[in-house]
Design an enzyme around this catalytic site. Structure first.
Site, PDB file in Angstrom:
ATOM      1  N   ARG A 151      62.645  10.498 -34.656  1.00  0.00           N
ATOM      2  CA  ARG A 151      62.304   9.562 -35.754  1.00  0.00           C
ATOM      3  C   ARG A 151      60.790   9.812 -35.608  1.00  0.00           C
ATOM      4  O   ARG A 151      60.206   9.650 -34.433  1.00  0.00           O
ATOM      5  CB  ARG A 151      62.690   8.136 -35.388  1.00  0.00           C
ATOM      6  CG  ARG A 151      64.229   8.068 -35.697  1.00  0.00           C
ATOM      7  CD  ARG A 151      64.517   6.298 -35.575  1.00  0.00           C
ATOM      8  NE  ARG A 151      65.920   6.126 -36.142  1.00  0.00           N
ATOM      9  CZ  ARG A 151      67.026   6.345 -35.303  1.00  0.00           C
ATOM     10  NH1 ARG A 151      67.020   6.410 -33.957  1.00  0.00           N
ATOM     11  NH2 ARG A 151      68.352   6.503 -35.822  1.00  0.00           N
ATOM     12  N   THR A 185      74.015  10.369 -42.093  1.00  0.00           N
ATOM     13  CA  THR A 185      73.905   9.406 -41.127  1.00  0.00           C
ATOM     14  C   THR A 185      75.309   8.396 -41.072  1.00  0.00           C
ATOM     15  O   THR A 185      76.004   8.415 -41.776  1.00  0.00           O
ATOM     16  CB  THR A 185      72.937   8.251 -41.594  1.00  0.00           C
ATOM     17  OG1 THR A 185      72.979   6.903 -40.702  1.00  0.00           O
ATOM     18  CG2 THR A 185      73.175   7.735 -43.112  1.00  0.00           C
ATOM     19  N   ARG A 202      73.363  -0.075 -37.257  1.00  0.00           N
ATOM     20  CA  ARG A 202      71.942  -0.369 -37.560  1.00  0.00           C
ATOM     21  C   ARG A 202      72.026  -1.995 -38.226  1.00  0.00           C
ATOM     22  O   ARG A 202      72.370  -2.920 -37.734  1.00  0.00           O
ATOM     23  CB  ARG A 202      71.119   0.275 -38.349  1.00  0.00           C
ATOM     24  CG  ARG A 202      69.607   0.021 -38.046  1.00  0.00           C
ATOM     25  CD  ARG A 202      68.717   0.958 -38.708  1.00  0.00           C
ATOM     26  NE  ARG A 202      68.704   2.237 -38.207  1.00  0.00           N
ATOM     27  CZ  ARG A 202      67.883   2.663 -37.048  1.00  0.00           C
ATOM     28  NH1 ARG A 202      66.651   1.608 -36.728  1.00  0.00           N
ATOM     29  NH2 ARG A 202      67.840   3.719 -36.480  1.00  0.00           N
ATOM     30  N   GLY A 232      68.652   9.327 -37.017  1.00  0.00           N
ATOM     31  CA  GLY A 232      69.866   9.424 -36.004  1.00  0.00           C
ATOM     32  C   GLY A 232      70.697  10.724 -36.563  1.00  0.00           C
ATOM     33  O   GLY A 232      71.110  10.811 -37.646  1.00  0.00           O
ATOM     34  N   ARG A 258      92.761  -1.330 -26.847  1.00  0.00           N
ATOM     35  CA  ARG A 258      94.109  -2.305 -27.100  1.00  0.00           C
ATOM     36  C   ARG A 258      95.011  -2.019 -26.138  1.00  0.00           C
ATOM     37  O   ARG A 258      95.710  -3.009 -25.785  1.00  0.00           O
ATOM     38  CB  ARG A 258      94.352  -1.984 -28.483  1.00  0.00           C
ATOM     39  CG  ARG A 258      95.770  -2.329 -28.885  1.00  0.00           C
ATOM     40  CD  ARG A 258      95.509  -3.980 -29.259  1.00  0.00           C
ATOM     41  NE  ARG A 258      95.179  -4.163 -30.506  1.00  0.00           N
ATOM     42  CZ  ARG A 258      94.686  -5.181 -31.189  1.00  0.00           C
ATOM     43  NH1 ARG A 258      94.677  -6.248 -30.345  1.00  0.00           N
ATOM     44  NH2 ARG A 258      94.198  -5.399 -32.406  1.00  0.00           N
ATOM     45  N   ARG A 295      74.498  24.948 -41.769  1.00  0.00           N
ATOM     46  CA  ARG A 295      75.287  26.323 -42.235  1.00  0.00           C
ATOM     47  C   ARG A 295      75.411  26.565 -43.708  1.00  0.00           C
ATOM     48  O   ARG A 295      75.088  27.624 -44.131  1.00  0.00           O
ATOM     49  CB  ARG A 295      76.646  26.246 -41.450  1.00  0.00           C
ATOM     50  CG  ARG A 295      77.776  27.463 -41.970  1.00  0.00           C
ATOM     51  CD  ARG A 295      78.981  27.214 -41.077  1.00  0.00           C
ATOM     52  NE  ARG A 295      79.926  28.215 -41.634  1.00  0.00           N
ATOM     53  CZ  ARG A 295      80.828  28.212 -42.636  1.00  0.00           C
ATOM     54  NH1 ARG A 295      80.665  27.229 -43.381  1.00  0.00           N
ATOM     55  NH2 ARG A 295      81.464  29.351 -42.880  1.00  0.00           N
ATOM     56  N   ILE A 346      78.262   6.939 -28.354  1.00  0.00           N
ATOM     57  CA  ILE A 346      79.821   7.855 -28.150  1.00  0.00           C
ATOM     58  C   ILE A 346      79.824   8.253 -29.772  1.00  0.00           C
ATOM     59  O   ILE A 346      80.622   8.835 -30.173  1.00  0.00           O
ATOM     60  CB  ILE A 346      80.743   7.195 -27.480  1.00  0.00           C
ATOM     61  CG1 ILE A 346      81.797   8.042 -27.298  1.00  0.00           C
ATOM     62  CG2 ILE A 346      81.153   5.825 -28.141  1.00  0.00           C
ATOM     63  CD1 ILE A 346      82.877   7.419 -26.432  1.00  0.00           C
ATOM     64  N   ASP A 406      74.842   3.744 -44.933  1.00  0.00           N
ATOM     65  CA  ASP A 406      74.358   2.788 -46.004  1.00  0.00           C
ATOM     66  C   ASP A 406      73.402   3.467 -47.106  1.00  0.00           C
ATOM     67  O   ASP A 406      72.563   2.386 -47.534  1.00  0.00           O
ATOM     68  CB  ASP A 406      73.345   2.017 -44.891  1.00  0.00           C
ATOM     69  CG  ASP A 406      72.472   2.798 -44.078  1.00  0.00           C
ATOM     70  OD1 ASP A 406      72.483   4.033 -44.110  1.00  0.00           O
ATOM     71  OD2 ASP A 406      71.632   2.172 -43.524  1.00  0.00           O
ATOM     72  N   ASP A 447      75.785   5.664 -40.346  1.00  0.00           N
ATOM     73  CA  ASP A 447      75.658   4.325 -41.031  1.00  0.00           C
ATOM     74  C   ASP A 447      76.314   4.055 -42.184  1.00  0.00           C
ATOM     75  O   ASP A 447      76.805   2.984 -42.695  1.00  0.00           O
ATOM     76  CB  ASP A 447      74.356   3.676 -40.847  1.00  0.00           C
ATOM     77  CG  ASP A 447      73.523   3.648 -39.600  1.00  0.00           C
ATOM     78  OD1 ASP A 447      74.449   3.799 -38.548  1.00  0.00           O
ATOM     79  OD2 ASP A 447      72.623   3.813 -39.548  1.00  0.00           O
TER      80      ASP A 447
HETATM   81  O1  F6P Z   1      71.208   5.405 -37.885  1.00  0.00           O
HETATM   82  C1  F6P Z   1      72.021   5.833 -36.839  1.00  0.00           C
HETATM   83  C2  F6P Z   1      71.991   4.893 -35.366  1.00  0.00           C
HETATM   84  O2  F6P Z   1      72.943   5.387 -34.626  1.00  0.00           O
HETATM   85  C3  F6P Z   1      72.283   3.352 -36.125  1.00  0.00           C
HETATM   86  O3  F6P Z   1      73.619   3.234 -36.058  1.00  0.00           O
HETATM   87  C4  F6P Z   1      71.735   2.790 -34.546  1.00  0.00           C
HETATM   88  O4  F6P Z   1      71.412   1.582 -34.756  1.00  0.00           O
HETATM   89  C5  F6P Z   1      70.432   3.703 -34.507  1.00  0.00           C
HETATM   90  O5  F6P Z   1      70.724   4.913 -34.959  1.00  0.00           O
HETATM   91  C6  F6P Z   1      70.469   3.875 -32.964  1.00  0.00           C
HETATM   92  O6  F6P Z   1      68.966   4.557 -32.827  1.00  0.00           O
HETATM   93  P1  F6P Z   1      68.640   5.235 -31.453  1.00  0.00           P
HETATM   94  O7  F6P Z   1      69.456   6.298 -31.188  1.00  0.00           O
HETATM   95  O8  F6P Z   1      67.117   5.656 -31.776  1.00  0.00           O
HETATM   96  O9  F6P Z   1      68.664   4.278 -30.586  1.00  0.00           O
END
Ligand code: F6P
Length: 341
Positions: free
Chosen positions: A78, A132, A178, A13, A161, A23, A265, A136, A134
């Site tokens: 991916r 990423t 994810r 992602g 809101r 850069r 987004i 994580d 995420d």
């Molecule tokens: O890993 C980044 C991420 O945006 C996750 O938060 C999400 O679950 C996933 O990729 C979505 O992947 P895709 O854009 O392939 O649907």
């Protein structure tokens, strides 16, 4: 060994700040007279003929005026083939054919597994840069893109809101991550969400009980005061996501709840200062690691300082949301209930 030519690709992602990292890698490499070859479309750039052809040296001009741009100029993907031995062997062959001395991959832990697999087939230096939304990846306090994604989530929910307040509505907002709740917890706390539902505080073993408890808390809050009620939830937490949970709240507790999926987004937009700076520091550190002869490592930031973490360690576990953050949300929730504000 003198380093003459390195490769860089972005994988998984995309995340705001990946361009800032590219850069900084190119600028730092040029300082040492190292040529940087950009491979396109993630690992596909190393294993698929049509993408291998796209590989090209990245000039200083190529990376000018990209620090502020979201996405990635190298494209991302991916790559299924990298999960197979023949894919990894193909990638190694491409790196050898292009006389690459080191490979830098900007991506998440899945991308680093591919990087580590290359070790068996290729003797060049392997360097990971965590990018990423995420957040994580274990071993680094922050990944490139996370801070911007959190800000995007906050901006969106602040707008939700306004309309939620106007109608005194209940909203259920699904956030990305994810299988991790870093975005959900950070956005939830920063938006003063009435509820944060994530893997850390939600029992997937007893969803009925969780739903009843949630319904009771919404009803209690609604009885105590006329106001909006915003629940943020992590994607993949509830089967069917926010749409299904909203449906179940209506069916099982007669609660009207508007679901909203923020979706991609959160991956876009211009990186905020924190991500631009983090990406720049990490890019420079990646080149420094190569110059120092390091390999099989990920660049990491801990307490504002740069570190190098073994790739094996970085991919071993997903980094969890800190207990301190989970407790902070629980405490603020308890205080809000008491003071009814
Ligand atoms: O890993 C980044 C991420 O945006 C996750 O938060 C999400 O679950 C996933 O990729 C979505 O992947 P895709 O854009 O392939 O649907």
């Amino acid at each position: 060994m003198t380093i003459k030519r390195i490769a860089v690709l972005t994988s998984g992602g995309d995340a705001p700040g990946m361009n800032a990292a590219i850069r900084s890698i190119v600028l730092a490499a040029h300082h040492y007279h190292i040529e940087v070859i950009g491979f396109y479309h993630g690992y596909n750039g190393l294993v698929c003929e049509e993408y291998i052809k796209m590989a090209k040296p990245l000039t200083l001009l190529d990376v000018s005026s990209i620090i502020q741009r979201g996405g990635t100029i190298l494209k991302s993907a991916r790559c299924q083939l990298m999960h197979e031995e023949r894919g990894v062997a193909l990638a190694a062959q491409t790196l050898k054919e292009h006389n690459i001395d080191a490979l830098i991959v900007i991506g998440g832990d899945g991308s680093f597994s591919g990087l580590l697999a290359l070790k068996t087939f290729w003797s060049g230096q392997l360097i990971g840069v965590p990018g990423t939304i995420d957040n994580d990846v274990d071993g680094t306090d922050y990944t490139i893109g996370f801070a911007t994604a959190v800000n995007t989530g906050i901006e969106a929910i602040d707008k939700i809101r306004d309309t939620a307040d106007a109608f005194e509505r209940v909203f259920l907002v699904e956030l990305m991550g994810r299988h991790s709740g870093h975005i959900t917890f950070n956005v939830g706390i920063a938006c003063a969400a009435e509820q944060v539902l994530s893997f850390e505080n939600f029992s997937s073993e007893n969803p009925t009980q969780e739903l009843q408890q949630l319904a009771a808390q919404i009803n209690e809050a609604k009885e105590a005061r006329h106001s909006s009620y915003i629940i943020v939830m992590a994607e993949n937490l509830w089967p069917g996501g926010a749409m299904e949970l909203a449906k179940q709240l209506k069916l099982q507790a007669d609660i009207d709840c508007t679901p909203c999926i923020l979706g991609h987004i959160q991956r876009g937009g211009s990186p905020i200062a924190k991500d631009r700076i983090l990406a720049t520091k990490m890019g420079v550190a990646a080149i420094q690691a190569i110059m120092d002869g390091k390999s099989n490592i990920m660049v990491a930031e801990q307490d504002n300082a740069m570190y190098f973490i073994a790739l094996e360690q970085a991919i071993k576990h997903h980094k969890l949301v800190s207990q301190q953050l989970v407790d902070a949300q629980e405490n603020i929730l308890a205080l809000t209930a008491q003071t009814q504000c």
